[in-house]
Design a protein around this motif. Structure first.
Motif, mmCIF file in Angstrom:
data_model
loop_
_atom_site.group_PDB
_atom_site.id
_atom_site.type_symbol
_atom_site.label_atom_id
_atom_site.label_comp_id
_atom_site.label_asym_id
_atom_site.label_seq_id
_atom_site.Cartn_x
_atom_site.Cartn_y
_atom_site.Cartn_z
ATOM 1 N N ALA A 24 0.677 -1.115 0.029
ATOM 2 C CA ALA A 24 0.051 0.006 0.040
ATOM 3 C C ALA A 24 0.838 1.355 0.039
ATOM 4 C CB ALA A 24 -0.990 -0.140 1.274
ATOM 5 N N ALA A 25 2.002 1.212 0.766
ATOM 6 C CA ALA A 25 2.819 2.453 0.829
ATOM 7 C C ALA A 25 3.608 2.744 -0.624
ATOM 8 C CB ALA A 25 3.786 1.941 1.886
ATOM 9 N N GLY A 26 3.817 1.481 -1.137
ATOM 10 C CA GLY A 26 4.573 1.672 -2.617
ATOM 11 C C GLY A 26 3.645 2.214 -3.543
ATOM 12 N N LYS A 27 2.498 1.788 -3.480
ATOM 13 C CA LYS A 27 1.423 2.507 -4.447
ATOM 14 C C LYS A 27 1.255 3.722 -4.081
ATOM 15 C CE LYS A 27 -1.888 -0.244 -5.513
ATOM 16 N NZ LYS A 27 -3.227 -1.220 -5.432
ATOM 17 N N ALA A 28 1.169 4.241 -2.771
ATOM 18 C CA ALA A 28 1.084 5.647 -2.525
ATOM 19 C C ALA A 28 2.151 6.718 -2.896
ATOM 20 C CB ALA A 28 0.792 5.642 -1.131
ATOM 21 N N LEU A 29 3.388 5.768 -2.969
ATOM 22 C CA LEU A 29 4.568 6.363 -3.498
ATOM 23 C C LEU A 29 4.626 6.328 -4.938
ATOM 24 C CD1 LEU A 29 6.952 5.274 -0.652
ATOM 25 C CD2 LEU A 29 6.313 7.772 -1.019
ATOM 26 N N GLY A 30 3.842 5.597 -5.528
ATOM 27 C CA GLY A 30 3.779 5.717 -6.918
ATOM 28 C C GLY A 30 5.029 4.779 -7.590
ATOM 29 N N LEU A 31 5.547 3.690 -6.856
ATOM 30 C CA LEU A 31 6.531 2.813 -7.119
ATOM 31 C C LEU A 31 5.950 1.619 -7.797
ATOM 32 C CD1 LEU A 31 8.485 2.648 -3.602
ATOM 33 C CD2 LEU A 31 8.999 4.100 -5.658
ATOM 34 N N THR A 32 6.640 1.163 -8.943
ATOM 35 C CA THR A 32 6.132 0.095 -9.360
ATOM 36 C C THR A 32 7.333 -0.820 -9.669
ATOM 37 O OG1 THR A 32 6.924 1.022 -11.776
ATOM 38 C CG2 THR A 32 4.611 1.843 -10.852
ATOM 39 N N SER A 33 7.045 -1.976 -10.667
ATOM 40 C CA SER A 33 8.265 -3.002 -10.862
ATOM 41 C C SER A 33 9.172 -2.271 -11.666
ATOM 42 C CB SER A 33 7.605 -4.123 -11.601
ATOM 43 O OG SER A 33 7.044 -3.739 -12.893
ATOM 44 N N GLU A 34 8.936 -1.192 -12.432
ATOM 45 C CA GLU A 34 10.124 -0.354 -13.039
ATOM 46 C C GLU A 34 10.779 0.634 -12.447
ATOM 47 O OE1 GLU A 34 10.659 -1.343 -16.328
ATOM 48 O OE2 GLU A 34 9.264 -2.818 -15.602
ATOM 49 N N SER A 35 10.517 0.978 -11.054
ATOM 50 C CA SER A 35 11.007 1.697 -10.507
ATOM 51 C C SER A 35 12.577 1.342 -10.187
ATOM 52 C CB SER A 35 10.409 2.194 -8.890
ATOM 53 O OG SER A 35 9.156 2.681 -9.164
ATOM 54 N N VAL A 36 13.340 2.607 -9.794
ATOM 55 C CA VAL A 36 14.668 2.359 -9.496
ATOM 56 C C VAL A 36 15.161 3.144 -8.160
ATOM 57 C CG1 VAL A 36 17.014 2.859 -10.218
ATOM 58 C CG2 VAL A 36 15.327 2.475 -11.991
ATOM 59 N N ILE A 37 15.642 2.307 -7.351
ATOM 60 C CA ILE A 37 15.890 3.008 -5.902
ATOM 61 C C ILE A 37 17.294 2.693 -5.626
ATOM 62 C CG2 ILE A 37 15.274 2.806 -3.531
ATOM 63 C CD1 ILE A 37 12.570 1.551 -4.107
ATOM 64 N N VAL A 38 17.804 3.925 -5.025
ATOM 65 C CA VAL A 38 19.313 3.837 -4.818
ATOM 66 C C VAL A 38 19.665 4.143 -3.379
ATOM 67 C CG1 VAL A 38 21.418 4.953 -5.206
ATOM 68 C CG2 VAL A 38 20.038 4.860 -7.072
ATOM 69 N N LEU A 39 20.310 3.317 -3.057
ATOM 70 C CA LEU A 39 20.759 3.264 -1.413
ATOM 71 C C LEU A 39 22.088 3.242 -1.248
ATOM 72 C CD1 LEU A 39 18.293 0.973 -1.810
ATOM 73 C CD2 LEU A 39 18.022 1.545 0.708
ATOM 74 N N VAL A 40 22.809 4.449 -0.903
ATOM 75 C CA VAL A 40 23.985 4.695 -0.577
ATOM 76 C C VAL A 40 24.279 4.323 0.797
ATOM 77 C CG1 VAL A 40 26.084 6.267 -0.604
ATOM 78 C CG2 VAL A 40 24.248 6.325 -2.376
ATOM 79 N N GLY A 41 25.281 3.187 1.022
ATOM 80 C CA GLY A 41 25.346 2.793 2.115
ATOM 81 C C GLY A 41 24.543 1.734 2.762
ATOM 82 N N GLY A 42 23.974 1.301 1.795
ATOM 83 C CA GLY A 42 22.530 0.489 2.177
ATOM 84 C C GLY A 42 22.723 -0.951 1.952
ATOM 85 N N ALA A 43 23.767 -1.559 1.837
ATOM 86 C CA ALA A 43 23.609 -2.993 1.576
ATOM 87 C C ALA A 43 23.975 -3.717 2.893
ATOM 88 C CB ALA A 43 24.911 -3.431 0.600
ATOM 89 N N ARG A 44 24.315 -3.003 3.995
ATOM 90 C CA ARG A 44 24.770 -3.738 5.284
ATOM 91 C C ARG A 44 24.026 -2.650 6.254
ATOM 92 N NH1 ARG A 44 30.440 -2.857 6.383
ATOM 93 N NH2 ARG A 44 29.734 -3.925 8.322
ATOM 94 N N GLY A 45 23.708 -3.217 7.424
ATOM 95 C CA GLY A 45 23.430 -2.498 8.599
ATOM 96 C C GLY A 45 21.626 -1.972 8.591
ATOM 97 N N ILE A 46 21.532 -0.804 8.904
ATOM 98 C CA ILE A 46 20.088 -0.479 9.046
ATOM 99 C C ILE A 46 19.436 -0.213 7.826
ATOM 100 C CG2 ILE A 46 20.611 0.187 11.497
ATOM 101 C CD1 ILE A 46 20.359 3.210 10.426
ATOM 102 N N THR A 47 20.386 0.324 6.936
ATOM 103 C CA THR A 47 19.549 0.636 5.599
ATOM 104 C C THR A 47 19.236 -0.382 5.017
ATOM 105 O OG1 THR A 47 21.410 2.440 5.667
ATOM 106 C CG2 THR A 47 19.772 2.510 3.895
ATOM 107 N N SER A 48 19.917 -1.604 5.170
ATOM 108 C CA SER A 48 19.357 -2.708 4.235
ATOM 109 C C SER A 48 18.008 -3.199 4.500
ATOM 110 C CB SER A 48 20.491 -3.846 4.526
ATOM 111 O OG SER A 48 20.259 -4.398 6.016
ATOM 112 N N TRP A 49 17.455 -2.969 5.851
ATOM 113 C CA TRP A 49 16.284 -3.278 6.189
ATOM 114 C C TRP A 49 15.176 -2.558 5.518
ATOM 115 C CZ3 TRP A 49 14.975 -7.099 8.836
ATOM 116 C CH2 TRP A 49 15.813 -8.145 9.698
ATOM 117 N N PHE A 50 15.605 -1.042 5.085
ATOM 118 C CA PHE A 50 14.663 -0.205 4.287
ATOM 119 C C PHE A 50 14.664 -0.772 2.765
ATOM 120 C CE2 PHE A 50 13.403 3.294 1.377
ATOM 121 C CZ PHE A 50 12.263 3.492 2.108
#
Length: 317
Positions: A24-50
Protein backbone atom coordinates in the motif's frame (compact mmCIF):
# COMPACT_ATOMS: atom_id res chain seq x y z
CA UNK A 1 8.57 21.63 9.51
CA UNK A 2 12.18 22.29 8.65
CA UNK A 3 14.70 22.16 11.44
CA UNK A 4 14.96 19.61 14.25
CA UNK A 5 11.84 18.35 15.94
CA UNK A 6 11.55 19.12 19.64
CA UNK A 7 10.90 15.56 20.71
CA UNK A 8 11.41 12.00 19.56
CA UNK A 9 8.58 10.05 17.97
CA UNK A 10 8.15 6.48 19.26
CA UNK A 11 7.68 3.96 16.46
CA UNK A 12 4.33 2.19 16.60
CA UNK A 13 4.18 -1.27 15.00
CA UNK A 14 1.95 -1.47 11.94
CA UNK A 15 -1.14 -3.62 11.99
CA UNK A 16 -1.76 -5.87 8.98
CA UNK A 17 -5.35 -4.63 8.98
CA UNK A 18 -4.66 -0.91 9.03
CA UNK A 19 -3.87 -0.54 5.32
CA UNK A 20 -0.24 0.44 5.95
CA UNK A 21 1.35 -2.60 4.29
CA UNK A 22 4.52 -2.17 2.22
CA UNK A 23 2.46 -2.74 -0.95
CA UNK A 24 0.00 0.00 0.00
CA UNK A 25 2.86 2.36 0.81
CA UNK A 26 4.54 1.57 -2.50
CA UNK A 27 1.36 2.36 -4.36
CA UNK A 28 0.98 5.65 -2.48
CA UNK A 29 4.56 6.56 -3.45
CA UNK A 30 3.97 5.64 -7.09
CA UNK A 31 6.50 2.80 -7.04
CA UNK A 32 6.19 0.04 -9.62
CA UNK A 33 8.19 -2.89 -10.94
CA UNK A 34 10.02 -0.41 -13.19
CA UNK A 35 11.13 1.85 -10.34
CA UNK A 36 14.80 2.43 -9.54
CA UNK A 37 15.76 2.95 -5.90
CA UNK A 38 19.32 3.90 -4.92
CA UNK A 39 20.67 3.28 -1.43
CA UNK A 40 24.13 4.61 -0.59
CA UNK A 41 25.52 2.71 2.37
CA UNK A 42 22.50 0.47 2.07
CA UNK A 43 23.88 -3.05 1.61
CA UNK A 44 24.62 -3.53 5.30
CA UNK A 45 23.23 -2.49 8.63
CA UNK A 46 20.12 -0.46 9.19
CA UNK A 47 19.63 0.76 5.64
CA UNK A 48 19.49 -2.76 4.29
CA UNK A 49 16.24 -3.18 6.20
CA UNK A 50 14.69 -0.32 4.27
CA UNK A 51 15.95 -1.93 1.05
CA UNK A 52 13.94 -5.02 1.99
CA UNK A 53 10.82 -2.96 2.65
CA UNK A 54 11.25 -1.15 -0.66
CA UNK A 55 11.54 -4.51 -2.43
CA UNK A 56 8.31 -5.65 -0.78
CA UNK A 57 6.62 -2.35 -1.67
CA UNK A 58 7.41 -2.65 -5.37
CA UNK A 59 8.15 -6.25 -6.42
CA UNK A 60 10.38 -6.38 -9.47
CA UNK A 61 11.92 -2.95 -8.92
CA UNK A 62 15.63 -2.26 -9.39
CA UNK A 63 17.51 -1.68 -6.13
CA UNK A 64 20.98 -0.22 -6.59
CA UNK A 65 23.18 -0.53 -3.50
CA UNK A 66 26.38 1.49 -3.17
CA UNK A 67 28.92 0.82 -0.41
CA UNK A 68 32.62 0.82 0.38
CA UNK A 69 32.96 -2.90 1.15
CA UNK A 70 34.35 -5.00 -1.67
CA UNK A 71 32.79 -8.30 -2.63
CA UNK A 72 35.24 -11.20 -2.97
CA UNK A 73 36.61 -11.86 -6.44
CA UNK A 74 37.38 -15.47 -5.51
CA UNK A 75 35.58 -18.03 -3.32
CA UNK A 76 36.77 -18.27 0.27
CA UNK A 77 38.25 -21.50 1.58
CA UNK A 78 35.92 -24.18 2.91
CA UNK A 79 37.32 -23.59 6.40
CA UNK A 80 36.31 -19.93 6.32
CA UNK A 81 33.01 -20.59 4.57
CA UNK A 82 32.03 -23.03 7.30
CA UNK A 83 32.91 -20.68 10.16
CA UNK A 84 29.58 -19.53 11.68
CA UNK A 85 30.72 -16.43 13.55
CA UNK A 86 33.57 -14.00 14.21
CA UNK A 87 35.29 -16.21 16.77
CA UNK A 88 35.25 -19.19 14.41
CA UNK A 89 36.56 -17.06 11.54
CA UNK A 90 39.43 -15.78 13.68
CA UNK A 91 40.30 -19.34 14.67
CA UNK A 92 40.23 -20.48 11.03
CA UNK A 93 42.52 -17.63 9.97
CA UNK A 94 44.96 -18.50 12.74
CA UNK A 95 44.98 -22.14 11.58
CA UNK A 96 45.81 -20.92 8.10
CA UNK A 97 48.95 -19.27 9.45
CA UNK A 98 47.87 -15.68 10.02
CA UNK A 99 49.78 -14.39 13.06
CA UNK A 100 48.97 -10.72 13.60
CA UNK A 101 45.91 -10.14 15.83
CA UNK A 102 45.33 -6.82 14.06
CA UNK A 103 45.38 -8.49 10.65
CA UNK A 104 43.14 -11.31 11.84
CA UNK A 105 40.67 -8.74 13.16
CA UNK A 106 40.71 -6.74 9.91
CA UNK A 107 40.19 -9.80 7.71
CA UNK A 108 37.44 -11.09 9.99
CA UNK A 109 35.55 -7.80 9.74
CA UNK A 110 35.92 -7.88 5.95
CA UNK A 111 34.55 -11.43 5.74
CA UNK A 112 31.58 -10.58 7.96
CA UNK A 113 30.84 -7.46 5.90
CA UNK A 114 30.86 -9.49 2.69
CA UNK A 115 28.52 -12.05 4.21
CA UNK A 116 26.09 -9.34 5.24
CA UNK A 117 26.09 -7.83 1.74
CA UNK A 118 25.52 -11.22 0.13
CA UNK A 119 22.70 -11.93 2.58
CA UNK A 120 21.05 -8.61 1.73
CA UNK A 121 21.27 -9.30 -2.01
CA UNK A 122 19.81 -12.78 -1.56
CA UNK A 123 16.92 -11.43 0.53
CA UNK A 124 16.13 -8.78 -2.08
CA UNK A 125 16.09 -11.37 -4.86
CA UNK A 126 13.78 -13.55 -2.77
CA UNK A 127 11.43 -10.58 -2.47
CA UNK A 128 11.32 -10.27 -6.25
CA UNK A 129 13.58 -7.23 -6.62
CA UNK A 130 16.46 -6.81 -9.07
CA UNK A 131 19.36 -5.81 -6.81
CA UNK A 132 22.87 -4.80 -7.78
CA UNK A 133 25.84 -3.84 -5.65
CA UNK A 134 28.43 -1.20 -6.55
CA UNK A 135 31.64 -0.70 -4.58
CA UNK A 136 32.45 2.99 -4.15
CA UNK A 137 33.31 5.56 -1.50
CA UNK A 138 30.70 8.32 -1.49
CA UNK A 139 33.50 10.80 -0.70
CA UNK A 140 34.87 10.14 -4.20
CA UNK A 141 32.92 12.64 -6.30
CA UNK A 142 34.10 11.32 -9.67
CA UNK A 143 33.29 7.72 -8.82
CA UNK A 144 29.81 8.60 -7.55
CA UNK A 145 29.05 10.50 -10.74
CA UNK A 146 30.25 7.55 -12.83
CA UNK A 147 28.15 4.98 -10.98
CA UNK A 148 24.99 7.07 -10.82
CA UNK A 149 25.28 7.82 -14.54
CA UNK A 150 25.28 4.05 -15.17
CA UNK A 151 22.36 3.52 -12.78
CA UNK A 152 20.32 6.29 -14.41
CA UNK A 153 20.94 5.21 -17.98
CA UNK A 154 20.53 1.47 -17.45
CA UNK A 155 17.43 2.09 -15.35
CA UNK A 156 15.64 3.73 -18.27
CA UNK A 157 16.47 7.32 -17.37
CA UNK A 158 15.01 7.31 -13.88
CA UNK A 159 15.87 7.30 -10.19
CA UNK A 160 12.64 7.09 -8.21
CA UNK A 161 13.99 6.95 -4.69
CA UNK A 162 17.27 7.88 -3.01
CA UNK A 163 18.48 6.95 0.46
CA UNK A 164 21.84 8.10 1.84
CA UNK A 165 23.11 6.51 5.05
CA UNK A 166 26.88 6.28 4.69
CA UNK A 167 29.00 7.35 7.64
CA UNK A 168 31.74 6.40 10.07
CA UNK A 169 31.97 6.59 13.86
CA UNK A 170 35.15 7.30 15.83
CA UNK A 171 33.88 8.04 19.32
CA UNK A 172 36.10 9.96 21.72
CA UNK A 173 35.56 12.67 24.30
CA UNK A 174 36.29 16.18 23.02
CA UNK A 175 39.53 16.37 24.99
CA UNK A 176 40.75 13.23 23.23
CA UNK A 177 39.41 13.97 19.75
CA UNK A 178 42.03 14.54 17.06
CA UNK A 179 41.14 17.12 14.37
CA UNK A 180 41.81 14.55 11.62
CA UNK A 181 39.35 12.14 13.24
CA UNK A 182 36.71 14.88 13.49
CA UNK A 183 37.23 15.66 9.81
CA UNK A 184 36.82 12.01 8.76
CA UNK A 185 33.56 11.58 10.64
CA UNK A 186 32.15 14.92 9.50
CA UNK A 187 33.13 14.40 5.85
CA UNK A 188 31.76 10.85 5.65
CA UNK A 189 28.28 12.27 6.22
CA UNK A 190 28.38 15.70 4.64
CA UNK A 191 30.81 15.36 1.72
CA UNK A 192 29.41 11.97 0.75
CA UNK A 193 25.83 13.24 0.83
CA UNK A 194 26.74 16.36 -1.13
CA UNK A 195 28.49 14.26 -3.80
CA UNK A 196 25.54 11.89 -4.05
CA UNK A 197 22.95 14.65 -4.42
CA UNK A 198 25.11 16.44 -6.99
CA UNK A 199 25.59 13.23 -9.00
CA UNK A 200 21.82 12.61 -9.06
CA UNK A 201 21.18 16.22 -10.10
CA UNK A 202 23.76 15.90 -12.89
CA UNK A 203 21.63 13.20 -14.48
CA UNK A 204 18.54 15.37 -14.34
CA UNK A 205 16.89 12.84 -12.06
CA UNK A 206 14.15 13.98 -9.68
CA UNK A 207 13.49 11.18 -7.17
CA UNK A 208 9.98 11.02 -5.79
CA UNK A 209 11.60 10.80 -2.38
CA UNK A 210 15.04 11.45 -0.93
CA UNK A 211 16.04 10.31 2.56
CA UNK A 212 19.16 11.14 4.53
CA UNK A 213 19.93 8.98 7.57
CA UNK A 214 20.82 11.17 10.52
CA UNK A 215 21.14 10.38 14.20
CA UNK A 216 19.37 11.19 17.43
CA UNK A 217 22.79 12.47 18.54
CA UNK A 218 22.17 15.58 16.41
CA UNK A 219 19.08 16.42 18.49
CA UNK A 220 19.84 15.15 21.98
CA UNK A 221 23.62 14.89 21.90
CA UNK A 222 25.64 11.78 22.71
CA UNK A 223 28.70 11.31 24.88
CA UNK A 224 31.83 11.01 22.76
CA UNK A 225 30.03 11.86 19.51
CA UNK A 226 30.53 15.59 19.07
CA UNK A 227 31.75 15.04 15.50
CA UNK A 228 28.93 12.65 14.62
CA UNK A 229 26.31 14.97 16.14
CA UNK A 230 27.67 17.94 14.21
CA UNK A 231 27.79 15.95 10.97
CA UNK A 232 24.17 14.85 11.25
CA UNK A 233 22.99 18.36 12.10
CA UNK A 234 24.79 19.67 9.01
CA UNK A 235 23.31 16.81 7.00
CA UNK A 236 19.82 18.05 7.84
CA UNK A 237 20.65 21.54 6.57
CA UNK A 238 22.09 20.10 3.37
CA UNK A 239 18.96 18.05 2.80
CA UNK A 240 16.60 20.94 3.46
CA UNK A 241 18.43 22.94 0.79
CA UNK A 242 18.02 20.01 -1.64
CA UNK A 243 14.29 19.90 -0.87
CA UNK A 244 13.88 23.59 -1.69
CA UNK A 245 15.67 23.16 -5.01
CA UNK A 246 14.00 19.93 -6.10
CA UNK A 247 10.50 20.55 -4.81
CA UNK A 248 10.13 16.82 -4.14
CA UNK A 249 9.60 14.79 -0.96
CA UNK A 250 12.63 14.96 1.30
CA UNK A 251 13.25 13.69 4.81
CA UNK A 252 16.14 13.54 7.25
CA UNK A 253 15.50 10.76 9.78
CA UNK A 254 17.35 11.18 13.05
CA UNK A 255 17.33 7.57 14.20
CA UNK A 256 17.59 6.43 17.76
CA UNK A 257 19.77 3.34 18.39
CA UNK A 258 18.85 0.16 16.52
CA UNK A 259 18.76 -3.27 18.09
CA UNK A 260 20.88 -6.19 16.79
CA UNK A 261 19.27 -8.31 14.08
CA UNK A 262 20.62 -11.18 12.04
CA UNK A 263 24.22 -10.62 11.00
CA UNK A 264 24.16 -6.97 12.07
CA UNK A 265 25.26 -6.31 15.68
CA UNK A 266 23.16 -3.19 16.09
CA UNK A 267 24.27 0.40 16.44
CA UNK A 268 25.44 0.67 20.02
CA UNK A 269 27.45 -1.14 22.66
CA UNK A 270 25.61 -2.53 25.69
CA UNK A 271 27.04 0.35 27.75
CA UNK A 272 25.74 2.98 25.34
CA UNK A 273 22.38 1.21 25.16
CA UNK A 274 22.14 1.52 28.95
CA UNK A 275 22.98 5.22 28.72
CA UNK A 276 20.20 5.73 26.20
CA UNK A 277 17.83 3.75 28.40
CA UNK A 278 18.47 6.09 31.31
CA UNK A 279 17.38 8.93 29.03
CA UNK A 280 14.19 7.17 27.98
CA UNK A 281 15.48 5.95 24.60
CA UNK A 282 15.12 2.24 23.79
CA UNK A 283 16.44 0.19 20.86
CA UNK A 284 14.54 0.19 17.57
CA UNK A 285 13.44 -3.10 16.05
CA UNK A 286 15.01 -3.02 12.53
CA UNK A 287 11.94 -4.20 10.64
CA UNK A 288 9.60 -1.83 12.47
CA UNK A 289 12.01 1.05 11.94
CA UNK A 290 12.19 0.44 8.21
CA UNK A 291 8.42 0.11 7.93
CA UNK A 292 7.91 3.30 9.93
CA UNK A 293 10.09 5.17 7.43
CA UNK A 294 8.16 3.73 4.49
CA UNK A 295 4.88 4.80 6.08
CA UNK A 296 6.29 8.26 6.79
CA UNK A 297 7.26 8.73 3.16
CA UNK A 298 3.91 7.45 1.90
CA UNK A 299 1.51 9.20 4.27
CA UNK A 300 3.48 11.65 6.42
CA UNK A 301 3.23 15.44 6.25
CA UNK A 302 5.23 16.42 3.12
CA UNK A 303 6.06 19.79 4.67
CA UNK A 304 8.04 18.04 7.40
CA UNK A 305 11.70 17.72 6.40
CA UNK A 306 13.05 16.03 9.52
CA UNK A 307 11.87 13.58 12.15
CA UNK A 308 13.37 11.84 15.18
CA UNK A 309 12.46 8.17 15.62
CA UNK A 310 12.92 6.07 18.74
CA UNK A 311 11.53 2.79 20.03
CA UNK A 312 8.75 2.91 22.62
CA UNK A 313 10.34 3.00 26.09
CA UNK A 314 10.86 -0.48 27.39
CA UNK A 315 10.65 -2.11 23.94
CA UNK A 316 14.25 -2.98 23.08
CA UNK A 317 13.59 -6.29 21.37
Amino acid sequence: AGRGPASATPIAPASPEDGSSPEAAGKALGLTSESVIVLVGGARGITSWFAREAAAAAPGCRIELIGRSQLPSEPVTADIAGAPDAAAIRAALARQGMKSPAEIGRVTRTILARREIESTLADLRDLGARPRYHCADAADDEEMRRILKIVYEEGGGRIDGLVYSAGVIEDHLIRDKEPASFDRVFAAKTVGAKNTLAAVADQGATPAFTVLYGSIAATFGSRGQVDYAAANDALESLGASWARRSGRRFLTVHWGPWAPAGAHPGMVTPELARQYGHRGISLIDPREGARALLRELAWGDPALTSVVYTAPLGDDS
